[in-house]
Write a protein that holds these residues in place. Sequence first.
Motif, PDB file in Angstrom:
ATOM      1  N   ALA A  19       0.835  -1.199   0.000  1.00 58.78           N
ATOM      2  CA  ALA A  19       0.000   0.000   0.000  1.00 58.78           C
ATOM      3  C   ALA A  19       0.870   1.250   0.000  1.00 58.78           C
ATOM      4  O   ALA A  19       2.030   1.219   0.397  1.00 58.78           O
ATOM      5  CB  ALA A  19      -0.911   0.001   1.213  1.00 58.78           C
ATOM      6  N   GLN A  20       0.268   2.334  -0.441  1.00 58.85           N
ATOM      7  CA  GLN A  20       0.977   3.595  -0.495  1.00 58.85           C
ATOM      8  C   GLN A  20       0.090   4.690   0.077  1.00 58.85           C
ATOM      9  O   GLN A  20      -1.069   4.827  -0.297  1.00 58.85           O
ATOM     10  CB  GLN A  20       1.333   3.911  -1.938  1.00 58.85           C
ATOM     11  N   VAL A  21       0.640   5.458   0.996  1.00 61.29           N
ATOM     12  CA  VAL A  21      -0.069   6.582   1.599  1.00 61.29           C
ATOM     13  C   VAL A  21       0.423   7.844   0.913  1.00 61.29           C
ATOM     14  O   VAL A  21       1.611   7.996   0.638  1.00 61.29           O
ATOM     15  CB  VAL A  21       0.200   6.639   3.118  1.00 61.29           C
ATOM     16  N   SER A  22      -0.498   8.762   0.634  1.00 62.26           N
ATOM     17  CA  SER A  22      -0.108  10.022   0.011  1.00 62.26           C
ATOM     18  C   SER A  22      -0.833  11.184   0.678  1.00 62.26           C
ATOM     19  O   SER A  22      -1.948  11.039   1.175  1.00 62.26           O
ATOM     20  CB  SER A  22      -0.404   9.997  -1.494  1.00 62.26           C
ATOM     21  N   ILE A  23      -0.158  12.330   0.665  1.00 63.16           N
ATOM     22  CA  ILE A  23      -0.709  13.570   1.208  1.00 63.16           C
ATOM     23  C   ILE A  23      -0.687  14.600   0.093  1.00 63.16           C
ATOM     24  O   ILE A  23       0.333  14.762  -0.585  1.00 63.16           O
ATOM     25  CB  ILE A  23       0.112  14.062   2.410  1.00 63.16           C
ATOM     26  N   THR A  24      -1.819  15.299  -0.090  1.00 62.11           N
ATOM     27  CA  THR A  24      -1.925  16.293  -1.158  1.00 62.11           C
ATOM     28  C   THR A  24      -2.392  17.637  -0.594  1.00 62.11           C
ATOM     29  O   THR A  24      -3.581  17.817  -0.332  1.00 62.11           O
ATOM     30  CB  THR A  24      -2.920  15.834  -2.244  1.00 62.11           C
ATOM     31  N   GLY A  47      -6.890  23.149   0.989  1.00 56.57           N
ATOM     32  CA  GLY A  47      -7.235  21.928   1.698  1.00 56.57           C
ATOM     33  C   GLY A  47      -6.095  20.934   1.715  1.00 56.57           C
ATOM     34  O   GLY A  47      -4.998  21.191   1.210  1.00 56.57           O
ATOM     35  N   LEU A  48      -6.407  19.774   2.297  1.00 54.55           N
ATOM     36  CA  LEU A  48      -5.436  18.706   2.431  1.00 54.55           C
ATOM     37  C   LEU A  48      -6.157  17.377   2.243  1.00 54.55           C
ATOM     38  O   LEU A  48      -7.199  17.141   2.851  1.00 54.55           O
ATOM     39  CB  LEU A  48      -4.786  18.754   3.814  1.00 54.55           C
ATOM     40  N   SER A  63     -10.488  14.006   3.416  1.00 56.59           N
ATOM     41  CA  SER A  63     -10.178  15.320   2.897  1.00 56.59           C
ATOM     42  C   SER A  63     -10.775  16.386   3.804  1.00 56.59           C
ATOM     43  O   SER A  63     -11.868  16.204   4.346  1.00 56.59           O
ATOM     44  CB  SER A  63     -10.747  15.453   1.482  1.00 56.59           C
ATOM     45  N   ALA A  64     -10.069  17.479   3.948  1.00 53.29           N
ATOM     46  CA  ALA A  64     -10.590  18.644   4.663  1.00 53.29           C
ATOM     47  C   ALA A  64     -10.140  19.876   3.904  1.00 53.29           C
ATOM     48  O   ALA A  64      -9.030  19.924   3.373  1.00 53.29           O
ATOM     49  CB  ALA A  64     -10.082  18.678   6.094  1.00 53.29           C
ATOM     50  N   GLY A  65     -10.999  20.847   3.838  1.00 48.30           N
ATOM     51  CA  GLY A  65     -10.665  22.071   3.118  1.00 48.30           C
ATOM     52  C   GLY A  65     -11.529  23.218   3.585  1.00 48.30           C
ATOM     53  O   GLY A  65     -12.406  23.050   4.444  1.00 48.30           O
ATOM     54  N   ILE A  85     -17.180  27.830   3.668  1.00 47.68           N
ATOM     55  CA  ILE A  85     -17.678  26.455   3.581  1.00 47.68           C
ATOM     56  C   ILE A  85     -16.490  25.530   3.820  1.00 47.68           C
ATOM     57  O   ILE A  85     -15.474  25.627   3.132  1.00 47.68           O
ATOM     58  CB  ILE A  85     -18.319  26.169   2.211  1.00 47.68           C
ATOM     59  N   THR A  86     -16.623  24.658   4.814  1.00 48.22           N
ATOM     60  CA  THR A  86     -15.548  23.750   5.197  1.00 48.22           C
ATOM     61  C   THR A  86     -16.014  22.305   5.067  1.00 48.22           C
ATOM     62  O   THR A  86     -16.677  21.786   5.963  1.00 48.22           O
ATOM     63  CB  THR A  86     -15.106  24.030   6.651  1.00 48.22           C
ATOM     64  N   PRO A  87     -15.713  21.643   3.939  1.00 49.56           N
ATOM     65  CA  PRO A  87     -16.058  20.224   3.810  1.00 49.56           C
ATOM     66  C   PRO A  87     -15.030  19.332   4.515  1.00 49.56           C
ATOM     67  O   PRO A  87     -13.828  19.526   4.359  1.00 49.56           O
ATOM     68  CB  PRO A  87     -16.066  19.981   2.308  1.00 49.56           C
ATOM     69  N   VAL A  88     -15.527  18.386   5.292  1.00 51.16           N
ATOM     70  CA  VAL A  88     -14.699  17.344   5.910  1.00 51.16           C
ATOM     71  C   VAL A  88     -15.295  16.029   5.412  1.00 51.16           C
ATOM     72  O   VAL A  88     -16.398  15.646   5.825  1.00 51.16           O
ATOM     73  CB  VAL A  88     -14.712  17.432   7.446  1.00 51.16           C
ATOM     74  N   THR A  89     -14.595  15.353   4.502  1.00 47.10           N
ATOM     75  CA  THR A  89     -15.195  14.246   3.756  1.00 47.10           C
ATOM     76  C   THR A  89     -14.304  13.010   3.723  1.00 47.10           C
ATOM     77  O   THR A  89     -13.118  13.076   4.007  1.00 47.10           O
ATOM     78  CB  THR A  89     -15.474  14.678   2.302  1.00 47.10           C
ATOM     79  N   THR A  90     -14.913  11.911   3.316  1.00 43.82           N
ATOM     80  CA  THR A  90     -14.181  10.703   2.938  1.00 43.82           C
ATOM     81  C   THR A  90     -14.295  10.582   1.420  1.00 43.82           C
ATOM     82  O   THR A  90     -15.219  11.126   0.818  1.00 43.82           O
ATOM     83  CB  THR A  90     -14.745   9.446   3.619  1.00 43.82           C
TER      84      THR A  90
END
Length: 185
Positions: A19-24, A47-48, A63-65, A85-90
């Motif tokens: 597996a590979q974890v990534s941060i954007t 966001g991130l 994700s959060a932004g 507007i602050t979405p906190v999502t999967t």
Amino acid sequence: MKRIIFTICLLGIMATAHAQVSITPRVGFAMPQGLFDNIAGNGFGYGLDLDYAINDKLRIGASAGQYLYNAEVFGININAVDFAITPVTTSIKYLLPATTLRPYIGIEGGMYHLKIDAAGFNTTRQYFGIAPTLGLLYPVNEKIDFFASAQYHIMYLNETIPIGDFQIKQDIKFIPLNLGFTFKF
């Protein structure tokens, strides 16, 4: 029973090893749509994203932004009213077959926090929302990809939001165009 547990643990370790974890980290230009376009001007967001690659084509993540807008009526900017507007999502993303340039489709869903600051009037609410996504990944090197995406966020309102004498009665929709870099670990 011990063999079943051992097999499940072994499969989990093998899956994690590949597996590979990534941060954007990302920034974006956000365009309001529908009724929201009548009361807000174009906005800016950041966001991130945190993704986990299940295999070469499928990624899941969180994700959060935050997207910031000023009120705008008939093209006139009203600095006394601000929307955040602050979405906190999967999310889930499917990478399409390609060679170097890797297009993907995906969808996000989760809680959207809406904050409205007006002269003498402030409100904060939370709603469920989704965001179908189209994106591109272009490798810069083995551990870094250039990232670009367009999303269509739909924040489902289950009530009317009063802002002084004005009311928001329809779902809030906006399209951010995001750019960033994906760092793979």
